[in-house]
Design a protein around this motif. Structure first.
Motif, PDB file in Angstrom:
ATOM      1  N   GLU A 136       0.883  -1.232  -0.070  1.00  0.00           N
ATOM      2  CA  GLU A 136       0.175   0.008  -0.120  1.00  0.00           C
ATOM      3  C   GLU A 136       1.084   1.203  -0.128  1.00  0.00           C
ATOM      4  OE1 GLU A 136      -2.339  -0.367   3.493  1.00  0.00           O
ATOM      5  OE2 GLU A 136      -3.622  -1.926   2.537  1.00  0.00           O
ATOM      6  N   ALA A 137       2.122   0.981   0.644  1.00  0.00           N
ATOM      7  CA  ALA A 137       2.932   2.309   0.776  1.00  0.00           C
ATOM      8  C   ALA A 137       3.385   2.595  -0.581  1.00  0.00           C
ATOM      9  CB  ALA A 137       3.981   2.180   2.023  1.00  0.00           C
ATOM     10  N   ASN A 139       2.189   1.589  -3.430  1.00  0.00           N
ATOM     11  CA  ASN A 139       1.203   2.095  -4.419  1.00  0.00           C
ATOM     12  C   ASN A 139       0.974   3.762  -3.938  1.00  0.00           C
ATOM     13  OD1 ASN A 139       0.719  -0.122  -5.257  1.00  0.00           O
ATOM     14  ND2 ASN A 139      -0.729  -0.959  -4.203  1.00  0.00           N
ATOM     15  N   THR A 140       1.002   4.140  -2.819  1.00  0.00           N
ATOM     16  CA  THR A 140       0.658   5.510  -2.316  1.00  0.00           C
ATOM     17  C   THR A 140       1.832   6.478  -2.921  1.00  0.00           C
ATOM     18  OG1 THR A 140      -0.359   4.756  -0.319  1.00  0.00           O
ATOM     19  CG2 THR A 140       0.421   7.138  -0.310  1.00  0.00           C
ATOM     20  N   GLN A 143       1.280   6.680  -6.628  1.00  0.00           N
ATOM     21  CA  GLN A 143       0.204   7.581  -6.895  1.00  0.00           C
ATOM     22  C   GLN A 143       0.620   9.310  -6.722  1.00  0.00           C
ATOM     23  OE1 GLN A 143      -3.168   6.329  -4.415  1.00  0.00           O
ATOM     24  NE2 GLN A 143      -3.682   4.519  -5.811  1.00  0.00           N
ATOM     25  N   LEU A 144       1.419   9.430  -5.371  1.00  0.00           N
ATOM     26  CA  LEU A 144       1.947  10.499  -5.214  1.00  0.00           C
ATOM     27  C   LEU A 144       3.047  10.990  -6.291  1.00  0.00           C
ATOM     28  CD1 LEU A 144       2.296  10.353  -1.428  1.00  0.00           C
ATOM     29  CD2 LEU A 144       0.608  11.378  -2.585  1.00  0.00           C
ATOM     30  N   GLU A 295       3.288  14.640   2.184  1.00  0.00           N
ATOM     31  CA  GLU A 295       3.086  12.932   2.079  1.00  0.00           C
ATOM     32  C   GLU A 295       3.860  12.212   1.984  1.00  0.00           C
ATOM     33  OE1 GLU A 295      -0.242  13.291  -0.312  1.00  0.00           O
ATOM     34  OE2 GLU A 295      -1.527  14.483   0.647  1.00  0.00           O
ATOM     35  N   CYS A 296       4.962  12.298   0.764  1.00  0.00           N
ATOM     36  CA  CYS A 296       5.828  11.361   0.597  1.00  0.00           C
ATOM     37  C   CYS A 296       6.950  11.175   1.816  1.00  0.00           C
ATOM     38  CB  CYS A 296       6.999  11.849  -0.611  1.00  0.00           C
ATOM     39  SG  CYS A 296       5.903  12.013  -2.193  1.00  0.00           S
ATOM     40  N   ALA A 299       4.997   9.076   4.439  1.00  0.00           N
ATOM     41  CA  ALA A 299       5.251   7.684   3.684  1.00  0.00           C
ATOM     42  C   ALA A 299       6.617   6.961   3.936  1.00  0.00           C
ATOM     43  CB  ALA A 299       4.994   7.330   2.140  1.00  0.00           C
TER      44      ALA A 299
END
Length: 380
Positions: A136-137, A139-140, A143-144, A295-296, A299
């Motif tokens: 998930e991380a 993928n996040t 996406q970011l 946000e990065c 993560a």
């Protein structure tokens, strides 16, 4: 500049992905294929270990074989112990003691295997959960990264559009300057035309004065002068009409230039407003990019927390391995105590046999004495 920033962001995301992938390979190296282990292999290895006067355990059998999983070796070793249980009863020990020691050994072994299996299951579940969270991380992050790429592209397009609008504004300013210059030239021309009209009027008045002065002359001279004046006056009237027409055209042109100047001014104001709007949008895009960078960073912090959890799980696994080694040591101590108990039981059995023999001799002597005593009583 935007392209280099985008490439640097993609490189950082790729480095984070490779780092997390390296951690995954580092902390989960046990997923490897092992050849199948049969009951014959386990039995043979257990016999070798037993001939070395050591207790066959799962770790020793696995070390002797050099391969195999503990979950596979444990039931096969238990079966071997069950098949070789009858040989242990021939030593002369009481069945109760042997069963107690066997049950204690099996219980310790089962507890160790159960705790190892439980720890393995917990480790596997935690590993799956961490892998899921890691996916998930990733993928996040992807996406970011894609969103940041889109924002960079939008920023590039906005910058290009702003450059075009700045160029259009500059062209409009140049056109406005040209229009103002033409307006100034038209105003100067109008002034010159007005001065020319005034000079012509003054000249007309002068001519009329001269005409009155010469009116007293002879009729022929007056007729000639009248004719000449008519011609000159007609020419002057034509010049005046032409000048008036040119003046009307100049005033119309000046009005058009004033309108064009007002329109250009309105266009300049609109371009200024559009430029201010583009600056506001650019500031919003920059703020979004900063939020994405934040946000990065969050993560990456989560990935570090996952790494810390994996290290704790590895430490727990090492602690469980140490506990199992301690349990194996306890089993070895119990086995040694069992051997000592067997030796003491053998000694006790020998003493019991000796006492039984002595008891038989004493009973025989007692029977002889009783017989002699009975014979003595009969004789008396």
């Amino acid at each position: 500049m935007s392209g280099s920033r985008t490439n640097r962001s993609n490189k950082e995301s790729t480095d984070r992905y490779e780092h997390c992938r390296g951690l995954s390979v580092r902390f989960f190296p046990f997923r490897e294929l092992t050849p199948g282990v049969t009951y014959h292999d386990v039995a043979k290895a257990a016999e070798v270990i037993k001939n070395q006067r050591q207790e066959p355990t799962v770790d020793r059998v696995r070390e002797q074989l050099g391969t195999g999983r503990k979950s596979t070796i444990a039931p096969l070793l238990k079966r071997w112990r069950s098949d070789n249980g009858a040989a242990a009863d021939v030593s002369g020990l009481p069945n109760e003691l042997v069963e107690v020691v066997k049950s204690l050994h099996e219980r310790v072994q089962q507890m160790s295997d159960h705790r190892i299996e439980q720890a393995r299951d917990e480790f596997k579940a935690s590993n799956d959960e961490l892998r899921k969270e890691l996916t998930e991380a990733r993928n996040t992050i992807a996406q970011l990264t894609a969103r940041q790429q889109d924002l960079d592209d939008q920023l590039l397009r906005v910058t290009e559009k702003k450059s075009q609008q700045d160029k259009s504004l500059e062209d409009a300013r140049v056109g406005l300057a040209k229009a103002e210059s033409q307006r100034d030239e038209a105003l100067a021309r109008i002034t010159e035309l007005k001065e020319s009209v005034a000079e012509l009027k003054q000249e007309n008045r002068d001519i009329r004065d001269h005409f009155e002065h010469y009116q007293q002359r002879t009729a022929e001279d007056r007729q000639q002068e009248r004719e000449q004046f008519r011609i000159v006056n007609q020419g002057l009237n034509d010049q005046i009409q032409d000048l008036q027409h040119r003046l009307a055209q100049a005033e119309s042109r000046a009005s058009e230039l004033f309108d064009a100047n007002a329109q250009l001014q309105r266009n300049a104001d609109e371009l200024k407003q559009a430029n201010a709007t583009l600056h506001s949008d650019l500031n919003c895009k920059i703020e979004d990019i900063q939020n994405l960078k934040h946000e990065c960073e969050e993560a990456v912090t989560k990935c570090r927390e996952y790494q810390h959890k994996k290290e704790q799980l590895a430490e727990n696994m090492a602690a469980l391995t140490t506990q199992k080694a301690d349990a194996d040591k306890q089993v070895a101590v119990l086995s040694h105590a069992l051997e000592t108990a067997k030796a003491e039981l053998k000694t006790t059995q020998d003493k019991a046999a000796f006492l039984i023999d002595e008891n038989k001799v004493i009973l025989q002597e007692k029977a002889v004495i009783q017989g002699q005593f009975k014979q003595l009583q009969e004789s008396l």
